[in-house]
Design an enzyme around this catalytic site. Structure first.
Site, PDB file in Angstrom:
ATOM      1  N   TYR A   1      -9.332   4.802   7.415  1.00 35.74           N
ATOM      2  CA  TYR A   1      -9.552   5.114   8.828  1.00 35.74           C
ATOM      3  C   TYR A   1     -10.599   6.219   8.887  1.00 35.74           C
ATOM      4  O   TYR A   1     -10.371   7.305   8.335  1.00 35.74           O
ATOM      5  CB  TYR A   1      -8.274   5.645   9.485  1.00 35.74           C
TER       6      TYR A   1
ATOM      7  N   TYR B   1       3.943   6.083  10.535  1.00 33.09           N
ATOM      8  CA  TYR B   1       3.143   4.924  10.105  1.00 33.09           C
ATOM      9  C   TYR B   1       4.003   3.910   9.340  1.00 33.09           C
ATOM     10  O   TYR B   1       3.911   2.709   9.587  1.00 33.09           O
ATOM     11  CB  TYR B   1       1.971   5.399   9.231  1.00 33.09           C
TER      12      TYR B   1
ATOM     13  N   PRO C   1      -4.197  -0.985  18.704  1.00 33.07           N
ATOM     14  CA  PRO C   1      -3.841  -1.364  17.325  1.00 33.07           C
ATOM     15  C   PRO C   1      -3.978  -0.253  16.282  1.00 33.07           C
ATOM     16  O   PRO C   1      -3.583  -0.449  15.133  1.00 33.07           O
ATOM     17  CB  PRO C   1      -4.810  -2.518  17.013  1.00 33.07           C
TER      18      PRO C   1
ATOM     19  N   LYS D   1       1.309  -0.850  15.221  1.00 39.30           N
ATOM     20  CA  LYS D   1       2.705  -0.873  15.665  1.00 39.30           C
ATOM     21  C   LYS D   1       3.101  -2.131  16.451  1.00 39.30           C
ATOM     22  O   LYS D   1       4.297  -2.414  16.605  1.00 39.30           O
ATOM     23  CB  LYS D   1       2.982   0.345  16.571  1.00 39.30           C
TER      24      LYS D   1
ATOM     25  N   HIS E   1       0.845  -1.205   0.000  1.00 38.41           N
ATOM     26  CA  HIS E   1       0.000   0.000   0.000  1.00 38.41           C
ATOM     27  C   HIS E   1       0.873   1.245   0.000  1.00 38.41           C
ATOM     28  O   HIS E   1       1.763   1.369   0.850  1.00 38.41           O
ATOM     29  CB  HIS E   1      -0.875   0.035   1.259  1.00 38.41           C
TER      30      HIS E   1
HETATM   31  C1  FAD Z   1      -6.642  -9.603  19.285  1.00 33.81           C
HETATM   32  C2  FAD Z   1      -5.386  -8.851  18.894  1.00 33.81           C
HETATM   33  C3  FAD Z   1      -5.385  -8.054  17.730  1.00 33.81           C
HETATM   34  C4  FAD Z   1      -4.207  -7.351  17.361  1.00 33.81           C
HETATM   35  N1  FAD Z   1      -4.220  -6.565  16.226  1.00 33.81           N
HETATM   36  C5  FAD Z   1      -3.085  -5.888  15.873  1.00 33.81           C
HETATM   37  C6  FAD Z   1      -3.008  -5.078  14.698  1.00 33.81           C
HETATM   38  O1  FAD Z   1      -3.980  -4.937  13.976  1.00 33.81           O
HETATM   39  N2  FAD Z   1      -1.817  -4.470  14.396  1.00 33.81           N
HETATM   40  C7  FAD Z   1      -0.677  -4.626  15.185  1.00 33.81           C
HETATM   41  O2  FAD Z   1       0.400  -4.115  14.869  1.00 33.81           O
HETATM   42  N3  FAD Z   1      -0.727  -5.371  16.289  1.00 33.81           N
HETATM   43  C8  FAD Z   1      -1.892  -6.003  16.645  1.00 33.81           C
HETATM   44  N4  FAD Z   1      -1.908  -6.776  17.743  1.00 33.81           N
HETATM   45  C9  FAD Z   1      -0.692  -6.852  18.488  1.00 33.81           C
HETATM   46  C10 FAD Z   1       0.294  -7.860  17.894  1.00 33.81           C
HETATM   47  O3  FAD Z   1      -0.382  -9.021  17.485  1.00 33.81           O
HETATM   48  C11 FAD Z   1       1.317  -8.130  18.978  1.00 33.81           C
HETATM   49  O4  FAD Z   1       1.947  -6.898  19.304  1.00 33.81           O
HETATM   50  C12 FAD Z   1       2.367  -9.164  18.594  1.00 33.81           C
HETATM   51  O5  FAD Z   1       1.776 -10.438  18.462  1.00 33.81           O
HETATM   52  C13 FAD Z   1       3.450  -9.210  19.683  1.00 33.81           C
HETATM   53  O6  FAD Z   1       4.308 -10.281  19.439  1.00 33.81           O
HETATM   54  P1  FAD Z   1       5.049 -11.013  20.635  1.00 33.81           P
HETATM   55  O7  FAD Z   1       5.910 -12.038  19.999  1.00 33.81           O
HETATM   56  O8  FAD Z   1       5.671 -10.031  21.542  1.00 33.81           O
HETATM   57  O9  FAD Z   1       3.885 -11.679  21.519  1.00 33.81           O
HETATM   58  P2  FAD Z   1       2.805 -12.772  21.140  1.00 33.81           P
HETATM   59  O10 FAD Z   1       2.428 -12.685  19.706  1.00 33.81           O
HETATM   60  O11 FAD Z   1       1.733 -12.633  22.162  1.00 33.81           O
HETATM   61  O12 FAD Z   1       3.585 -14.151  21.340  1.00 33.81           O
HETATM   62  C14 FAD Z   1       3.893 -14.656  22.612  1.00 33.81           C
HETATM   63  C15 FAD Z   1       3.906 -16.163  22.544  1.00 33.81           C
HETATM   64  O13 FAD Z   1       4.336 -16.672  23.809  1.00 33.81           O
HETATM   65  C16 FAD Z   1       3.550 -17.800  24.144  1.00 33.81           C
HETATM   66  N5  FAD Z   1       3.598 -17.983  25.602  1.00 33.81           N
HETATM   67  C17 FAD Z   1       2.919 -17.322  26.561  1.00 33.81           C
HETATM   68  N6  FAD Z   1       3.253 -17.766  27.781  1.00 33.81           N
HETATM   69  C18 FAD Z   1       4.182 -18.732  27.595  1.00 33.81           C
HETATM   70  C19 FAD Z   1       4.922 -19.566  28.481  1.00 33.81           C
HETATM   71  N7  FAD Z   1       4.775 -19.497  29.803  1.00 33.81           N
HETATM   72  N8  FAD Z   1       5.787 -20.448  27.950  1.00 33.81           N
HETATM   73  C20 FAD Z   1       5.973 -20.534  26.603  1.00 33.81           C
HETATM   74  N9  FAD Z   1       5.296 -19.767  25.721  1.00 33.81           N
HETATM   75  C21 FAD Z   1       4.417 -18.875  26.209  1.00 33.81           C
HETATM   76  C22 FAD Z   1       2.183 -17.455  23.603  1.00 33.81           C
HETATM   77  O14 FAD Z   1       1.414 -18.634  23.409  1.00 33.81           O
HETATM   78  C23 FAD Z   1       2.522 -16.751  22.297  1.00 33.81           C
HETATM   79  O15 FAD Z   1       2.576 -17.628  21.201  1.00 33.81           O
HETATM   80  C24 FAD Z   1      -3.064  -7.460  18.148  1.00 33.81           C
HETATM   81  C25 FAD Z   1      -3.074  -8.262  19.295  1.00 33.81           C
HETATM   82  C26 FAD Z   1      -4.224  -8.940  19.696  1.00 33.81           C
HETATM   83  C27 FAD Z   1      -4.226  -9.785  20.954  1.00 33.81           C
END
Ligand code: FAD
Length: 395
Positions: free
Chosen positions: A205, A389, A297, A301, A77
């Site tokens: 948006y 962005y 969201p 970011k 985009h």
């Molecule tokens: C419903 C929802 C919608 C979202 N929409 C957007 C969006 O539109 N745009 C955007 O930028 N961001 C969005 N986000 C945020 C984005 O998805 C997260 O910022 C991103 O996934 C962060 O990545 P992470 O690896 O830090 O954590 P996570 O993706 O949460 O990964 C953490 C992993 O650790 C695992 N885990 C947890 N506890 C343990 C344990 N004790 N032992 C082993 N493994 C464990 C979990 O199962 C998970 O797989 C959204 C989040 C949610 C919840």
């Protein structure tokens, strides 16, 4: 009888974007790691979340040799549309930022690519583990204990531990002396997935007196749409007709733009909050991604910020293993927080700019409209939004 202890250089708790990118970056640097994940592979690869990748995240995927499917199936985009007072205003990011774009390629597709490549590289990735425990974090031999999917108790000796277990994970609880900063928004998003062709080729948006709306596309057949709702609303309060009626009203334009409807096959409500943990290291434990910070969201970011932490951590570890110097690791929190607070600011800004707040005064409402008017008519203001962005530079 428990199995004998095992060893790795970096033990990674969590196979989300932060954990998987970190493992790939370390692999390229010749550093061994083991990933422990509580969920099954199907759950990890099937959870629909973020969708917008900043330009540098895309470049990193290409650089790591993980971008082939994204190049084929992602949507590039060159801007977004801001819609208010019934009018659409296109912000051309490519023009405003000297050629940068954003890519819409869903998070679960990114994770599928990263998991497949990790397993193809022969890297260790254990799904379905339980009872993960962190030990001896302030020594130079920290340990992870866990139970495998098959019920085997295990001990993993590490040089370092990366706590990338998301906002509900346990790693953050081990960071002593931390201060947590949080902000709750008085609204949430009702998100739907729809079987329909795109109504528009880029994200829209919309700020409307009835609340925010967002139109985005996942594929030529699947669309993702959101409307602002109450933070604890139940999806049962939103039959399909109510959702379509709100979307039509909030997205309608004076020039008669039309929204294409389709079968809604998924609905969910998410609350919105901002959160920062001001310390991301305790001894040999480093936390990253949602374990350390949350953004609403609206600025797209969350995923990108998690990957940025992984990059900074991999650089500190690379420096340590090549030279024995710890200064990169010692600066990890400070380096990450500079980027995190800018992303927090931008996400808060986009959220307050585009949502109607039940507690907002008529004065504040007019200020938001003036801000939108300024953004779409001033190249300087539009550039500031655009460069945030598409993603600020990593360094
Ligand atoms: C419903 C929802 C919608 C979202 N929409 C957007 C969006 O539109 N745009 C955007 O930028 N961001 C969005 N986000 C945020 C984005 O998805 C997260 O910022 C991103 O996934 C962060 O990545 P992470 O690896 O830090 O954590 P996570 O993706 O949460 O990964 C953490 C992993 O650790 C695992 N885990 C947890 N506890 C343990 C344990 N004790 N032992 C082993 N493994 C464990 C979990 O199962 C998970 O797989 C959204 C989040 C949610 C919840």
């Amino acid at each position: 009888m428990s199995t004998p202890p095992r060893r790795t250089q970096v033990g990674i708790i969590g196979a989300g974007p932060a954990g998987l990118f970190l493992a790939h970056l370390l692999h390229r640097q010749g550093i061994k790691s083991v990933i422990l994940e509580t969920r099954t592979r199907e759950e990890v690869e099937g959870t629909i979340r973020a969708g917008v990748l900043e330009q540098w995240t895309v470049d990193l995927m290409q650089d790591l040799g993980l971008g082939e499917r994204m190049r084929r199936e992602g949507h590039f985009h060159r801007g977004i549309t801001l819609r208010f007072a019934g009018e659409s205003h296109h912000l051309d990011f490519e023009d405003l930022t000297g050629g940068k774009r954003v890519t819409v390629y869903p998070q679960h597709e990114v994770l599928k690519d990263l998991v497949a490549a990790r397993l193809a590289d022969g890297g260790e990735l254990h799904f379905g583990v339980r009872d993960v425990g962190l030990h001896d974090l302030t020594t130079d031999r920290p340990r992870l204990t866990y139970t495998t999917r098959d019920g085997e108790p295990q001990v993993l000796h590490c040089d370092f531990i990366a706590g990338v277990d998301g906002s509900q994970g346990l790693s953050r609880q081990s960071i002593e002396g931390r201060t947590e900063y949080g902000h709750l928004y008085p609204f949430g998003w009702l998100g739907i997935l729809v079987e329909a062709p795109p109504s528009h080729h880029e994200l829209i948006y919309a700020r409307h007196e009835r609340g925010f709306a967002l139109l985005s596309t996942r594929s030529p057949e699947i669309q993702r749409l959101y409307i602002q709702c109450g933070p604890t609303d139940d999806v049962a309060e939103y039959p399909d007709e109510r959702i379509w009626s709100e979307l039509h009203r909030r997205l309608e334009t004076v020039d008669g733009w039309t929204l294409t409807e389709g079968r809604i096959f998924q609905k969910g409500v998410i609350g919105m909050r901002s959160f920062v943990c001001d310390r991301m290291q305790h001894g040999r434990l480093f936390i990253a991604g949602d374990a350390a910070h949350i953004v609403p969201p609206t600025g797209a970011k969350g995923l990108n910020l998690a990957v940025a932490d992984a990059v900074y951590l991999s650089r500190g570890l690379d420096c340590f293993y090549r030279t024995g110097r710890q200064d990169g690791l010692d600066r990890y929190t400070e380096t990450c927080l500079r980027r995190i607070w800018k992303a927090e600011r931008f996400s808060w800004y986009m959220t307050t700019l585009l949502h109607t707040n039940p507690a907002e005064s008529p004065f504040e409402h007019r200020i938001r409209l003036a801000d939108l008017d300024y953004v779409v008519h001033s190249r300087a203001a539009a550039t500031a939004l655009a460069e945030n962005y598409v993603g600020l530079p990593l360094d």
